[in-house]
Design a protein around this motif. Sequence first.
Motif, PDB file in Angstrom:
ATOM      1  N   SER A   1       0.810  -1.222   0.000  1.00 15.63           N
ATOM      2  CA  SER A   1       0.000   0.000   0.000  1.00 15.63           C
ATOM      3  C   SER A   1       0.842   1.272   0.000  1.00 15.63           C
ATOM      4  O   SER A   1       0.358   2.342  -0.368  1.00 15.63           O
ATOM      5  CB  SER A   1      -0.943   0.020   1.207  1.00 15.63           C
TER       6      SER A   1
ATOM      7  N   TRP B   1     -17.754   5.402 -11.291  1.00 17.59           N
ATOM      8  CA  TRP B   1     -17.425   6.386 -10.259  1.00 17.59           C
ATOM      9  C   TRP B   1     -17.624   7.804 -10.776  1.00 17.59           C
ATOM     10  O   TRP B   1     -18.220   8.656 -10.095  1.00 17.59           O
ATOM     11  CB  TRP B   1     -15.979   6.205  -9.806  1.00 17.59           C
TER      12      TRP B   1
ATOM     13  N   ASP C   1      -4.890  10.581  -7.265  1.00 18.77           N
ATOM     14  CA  ASP C   1      -5.395  10.090  -5.976  1.00 18.77           C
ATOM     15  C   ASP C   1      -6.650   9.240  -6.164  1.00 18.77           C
ATOM     16  O   ASP C   1      -6.798   8.181  -5.544  1.00 18.77           O
ATOM     17  CB  ASP C   1      -5.718  11.258  -5.048  1.00 18.77           C
ATOM     18  N   TYR C   2      -7.561   9.714  -7.019  1.00 21.26           N
ATOM     19  CA  TYR C   2      -8.803   8.978  -7.243  1.00 21.26           C
ATOM     20  C   TYR C   2      -8.531   7.662  -7.973  1.00 21.26           C
ATOM     21  O   TYR C   2      -9.147   6.644  -7.666  1.00 21.26           O
ATOM     22  CB  TYR C   2      -9.803   9.838  -8.027  1.00 21.26           C
TER      23      TYR C   2
ATOM     24  N   THR D   1      -7.221   5.094  -5.452  1.00 18.78           N
ATOM     25  CA  THR D   1      -8.263   4.545  -4.589  1.00 18.78           C
ATOM     26  C   THR D   1      -9.165   3.566  -5.332  1.00 18.78           C
ATOM     27  O   THR D   1      -9.533   2.520  -4.808  1.00 18.78           O
ATOM     28  CB  THR D   1      -9.128   5.688  -4.010  1.00 18.78           C
TER      29      THR D   1
ATOM     30  N   GLU E   1      -6.224   1.233  -7.994  1.00 18.41           N
ATOM     31  CA  GLU E   1      -4.913   0.930  -7.419  1.00 18.41           C
ATOM     32  C   GLU E   1      -3.753   1.183  -8.378  1.00 18.41           C
ATOM     33  O   GLU E   1      -2.732   0.522  -8.329  1.00 18.41           O
ATOM     34  CB  GLU E   1      -4.898  -0.511  -6.893  1.00 18.41           C
TER      35      GLU E   1
ATOM     36  N   THR F   1      -1.869   4.913 -10.196  1.00 22.09           N
ATOM     37  CA  THR F   1      -1.931   6.376 -10.092  1.00 22.09           C
ATOM     38  C   THR F   1      -1.528   7.053 -11.400  1.00 22.09           C
ATOM     39  O   THR F   1      -1.379   8.257 -11.452  1.00 22.09           O
ATOM     40  CB  THR F   1      -0.995   6.873  -8.965  1.00 22.09           C
TER      41      THR F   1
END
Length: 326
Positions: free
Chosen positions: A103, A146, A255-256, A259, A262, A264
């Motif tokens: 992570s 999303w 960042d989105y 999340t 997984e 970036t």
Amino acid sequence: MDYQKILDDFITEYPDYKSDADNFTEYLETYWKNSLSGEQLRILLRGIDVEFILQSLIYNVEEIKRYKSKTKAKRYATVVGLFFNYIRKNTDIANHELYDAISFNRLRENSYMKRMMSYIEKCDLLAGIAEQEPLTSIQAEKLLIWANEQLENQEWGDATDFRKAMASIGIKMMMLYGITYRELRKIKWKQYDEYYGFITVNNFSLRLPPKLSRQLQKMKQFISRNEEKNKEELLFTDINGEPWGDVTSSSGIPDYLGTLIEITSVTSVVKYGIAQLLKSGLSDSVIKKITGASDKLIQGCVLHEEDELIKIINNKIVMAELYYDF
């Protein structure tokens, strides 16, 4: 608890990752030689660390010679990391040291991907450079779901909600048109024709899907109502009208992505869009003009899986003039 059940469930959710997951499993079976179920499995998975996974990569590169490019080796490392993240989320098997390492941001010294990439970048047996791969269809679908959720809420008075909504529009335009972040930042509201549902990018009038056009229309109305436009009338800004900065992180998109899927890399989103344009038959030169992408970036989108490439080629062949007379 059975390893095969965990693996099958993972592959059901991520079918594109089957070959890499199977390759890791082969190493696991070669190393472990014990039962992959019950308490034996629990002992195994609790004891696996970053070094073990690194050795599995070395095995696949140096002994089996299965991976010959840095990009494919990086994909393997990414998939195995996702597999253990899946185990963390869907089982009660504790392995906090490994889960934390996976992570951690890859720039952190003891992070999982930093260890993997250190080997990959230095390995002489691996050709090329480790490129970012386009989104998979599953990742693309998750992002669209999303993004549409963020844009359904028409009241974006909260700075975080507004940032997510703007990032959603940016993500959708990257996925649809392959537009680079650099070109996205230049788009102004006057380039959006809300009546006819077009947006002009680099002198190309691009048709908007009805849903995205309505979402842009609502965003424009919200901004006008709250008098939050910036002087240059740039489309992509924060809630105070400050334009997105040179670095992609200012948009919040990395960042989105991290999340949700997984990864970036904004490049992966752009590559997905460019790959769709290539599949539709647009030439590299036209795509370059629309998207602002480099030749190198466009070429990195041509690497389809063999079966998919065969389908694309044959779809083009049957469109040839006089095909049915041959």
